[in-house]
Scaffold this motif. Structure first.
Motif, PDB file in Angstrom:
ATOM      1  N   ILE A  64       0.825  -1.203   0.000  1.00 57.51           N
ATOM      2  CA  ILE A  64       0.000   0.000   0.000  1.00 57.51           C
ATOM      3  C   ILE A  64       0.859   1.254   0.000  1.00 57.51           C
ATOM      4  CG2 ILE A  64      -0.192   0.111   2.519  1.00 57.51           C
ATOM      5  CD1 ILE A  64      -2.929   0.921  -0.104  1.00 57.51           C
ATOM      6  N   ASP A  65       2.099   1.122   0.493  1.00 56.19           N
ATOM      7  CA  ASP A  65       2.998   2.290   0.473  1.00 56.19           C
ATOM      8  C   ASP A  65       3.424   2.677  -0.930  1.00 56.19           C
ATOM      9  OD1 ASP A  65       2.844   2.153   3.229  1.00 56.19           O
ATOM     10  OD2 ASP A  65       4.701   1.014   3.447  1.00 56.19           O
ATOM     11  N   ASN A  66       3.301   1.761  -1.901  1.00 57.68           N
ATOM     12  CA  ASN A  66       3.695   2.048  -3.263  1.00 57.68           C
ATOM     13  C   ASN A  66       2.605   2.757  -4.065  1.00 57.68           C
ATOM     14  OD1 ASN A  66       6.033   0.664  -2.596  1.00 57.68           O
ATOM     15  ND2 ASN A  66       5.293  -1.290  -3.438  1.00 57.68           N
ATOM     16  N   VAL A  67       1.423   2.923  -3.501  1.00 55.49           N
ATOM     17  CA  VAL A  67       0.307   3.542  -4.209  1.00 55.49           C
ATOM     18  C   VAL A  67       0.430   5.049  -4.082  1.00 55.49           C
ATOM     19  CG1 VAL A  67      -2.192   3.742  -4.363  1.00 55.49           C
ATOM     20  CG2 VAL A  67      -1.150   1.552  -3.771  1.00 55.49           C
ATOM     21  N   PRO A  68       0.456   5.811  -5.173  1.00 59.21           N
ATOM     22  CA  PRO A  68       0.560   7.276  -5.073  1.00 59.21           C
ATOM     23  C   PRO A  68      -0.676   7.879  -4.413  1.00 59.21           C
ATOM     24  CG  PRO A  68       1.094   6.484  -7.291  1.00 59.21           C
ATOM     25  CD  PRO A  68       0.506   5.340  -6.552  1.00 59.21           C
ATOM     26  N   GLY A  69      -0.443   8.853  -3.561  1.00 58.19           N
ATOM     27  CA  GLY A  69      -1.532   9.577  -2.916  1.00 58.19           C
ATOM     28  C   GLY A  69      -2.166   8.857  -1.748  1.00 58.19           C
TER      29      GLY A  69
END
Length: 337
Positions: A331-336
């Motif tokens: 989830i940390d790789n998802v922008p915003g």
């Protein structure tokens, strides 16, 4: 509701087992007081009646010594003066009185505690596992009473959520098993073992045991209340996806939090999750709303087991919200996010 009440009743009643067994155990008698302790106790209980009398007797004795009339004194004659002085009579020293309390010396029963210790550990672990499985059954049955929805998320395993309360209940439950075993092991010597254990803990008579038992009462009330509160909160923790909205019942909350589907801004499906510093494979669903709030399945909730149900869930969310599905490893790789 019945299964919830059963779980709450277990949390409130089981901690009272040590209190009940302590009140049923034999209590050693109070050792007798010595003469000095008795006099000291009389002075403490009657300070106004005893102390003035003591002072009055002391004053009278000193007054008799001072007011002895000199005219009654006889003068010694010539022969008595010239006679050699006789040596003073030797006084036999008084033997000091032993004021120590006569106490009953008991044999050591430390071996009983050493024998009971491994039995306690095994019994406690076994009971903890049993309580956890029982809470898992009660939680699953109570989840069937949740309000209806197209998809309903509940904690994946209740036994893990109630792990800590199960350990405490296992400790309390050991008292109901170890006490009869100790009675069988010692037989007629069981009261003597109770006296030895009470003396080792410094408990003098029924009053000391009663004061010691109050600690168990406070512990049972406080810990039982906290466990019952945790059971109520955890067994009513769920998320419902209805036709019109998403209803989230948080763990630490009373009512549901309602979110219409048009307020969902992002739908993310992750294939891994981070546990401390490790990244482990675990699918998770994440929703982000327009007010900045988020909801994730995390480690407590679980996606449907079958691929067909998982696909139907994702298609249902995309159709209701009108948002595309975003897939990522973490989830940390998802922008915003």
């Amino acid at each position: 509701m019945l299964y919830l009440l059963i779980a709450v009743g277990i949390c409130l009643l089981v901690p009272w087992l040590p209190v009940l067994l302590l009140r049923l155990a034999p209590v050693r008698p109070v050792p007798p007081l010595s003469a000095e302790d008795m006099d000291r106790l009389i002075v403490q209980l009657n300070p106004k009646r005893v102390r003035p009398a003591t002072r009055k007797q002391t004053a009278e004795s000193s007054q008799q010594t001072i007011t002895t009339p000199r005219q009654n004194e006889r003068r010694p004659n010539r022969a008595e003066v010239d006679a050699p002085a006789s040596p003073p009579a030797e006084r036999t020293p008084a033997k000091p009185r032993d004021t120590r309390l006569e106490r009953l010396t008991l044999r050591s029963y430390q071996w009983v505690n050493l024998v009971i210790l491994p039995v306690f550990i095994v019994t406690m672990l076994g009971l903890a596992i049993g309580w956890a499985l029982l809470f898992n059954f009660l939680g699953d049955e109570h989840a069937r009473t949740f309000p209806s929805g197209v998809f309903v998320f509940k904690p994946a395993v209740y036994w893990a959520i109630f792990g800590v309360p199960s350990v405490f209940l296992g400790i309390f439950g050991c008292a109901a098993i170890l006490e009869p075993l100790t009675r069988i092991l010692l037989g007629r010597r069981y009261p003597e073992y109770c006296y030895w254990e009470q003396a080792r803990r410094g408990l003098a008579g029924p009053v000391g045991v009663q004061l010691y038992g109050r600690r168990f009462v406070v512990f049972a009330v406080v810990l039982g209340t906290l466990m019952a509160l945790w059971v109520v909160l955890a067994m009513n923790w769920y998320v419902r996806l209805t036709e019109n909205e998403i209803a989230i019942k948080p763990l630490f909350g009373i009512g549901e939090q309602l979110h219409p589907y048009n307020r969902v801004q992002q739908i993310v499906l992750t294939s891994h999750t981070r546990v401390k510093q490790d990244v482990i494979p675990s699918e998770g669903l994440h929703l982000r709303f327009d007010d900045g709030q988020t909801w994730s399945t995390g480690q407590s909730f679980r996606l449907p087991d079958t691929p067909e149900e998982r696909k139907r869930l994702l298609e249902f969310l995309c159709r209701k919200t009108g948002k595309p599905l975003t897939q990522a490893k973490l989830i940390d790789n998802v922008p915003g996010w």
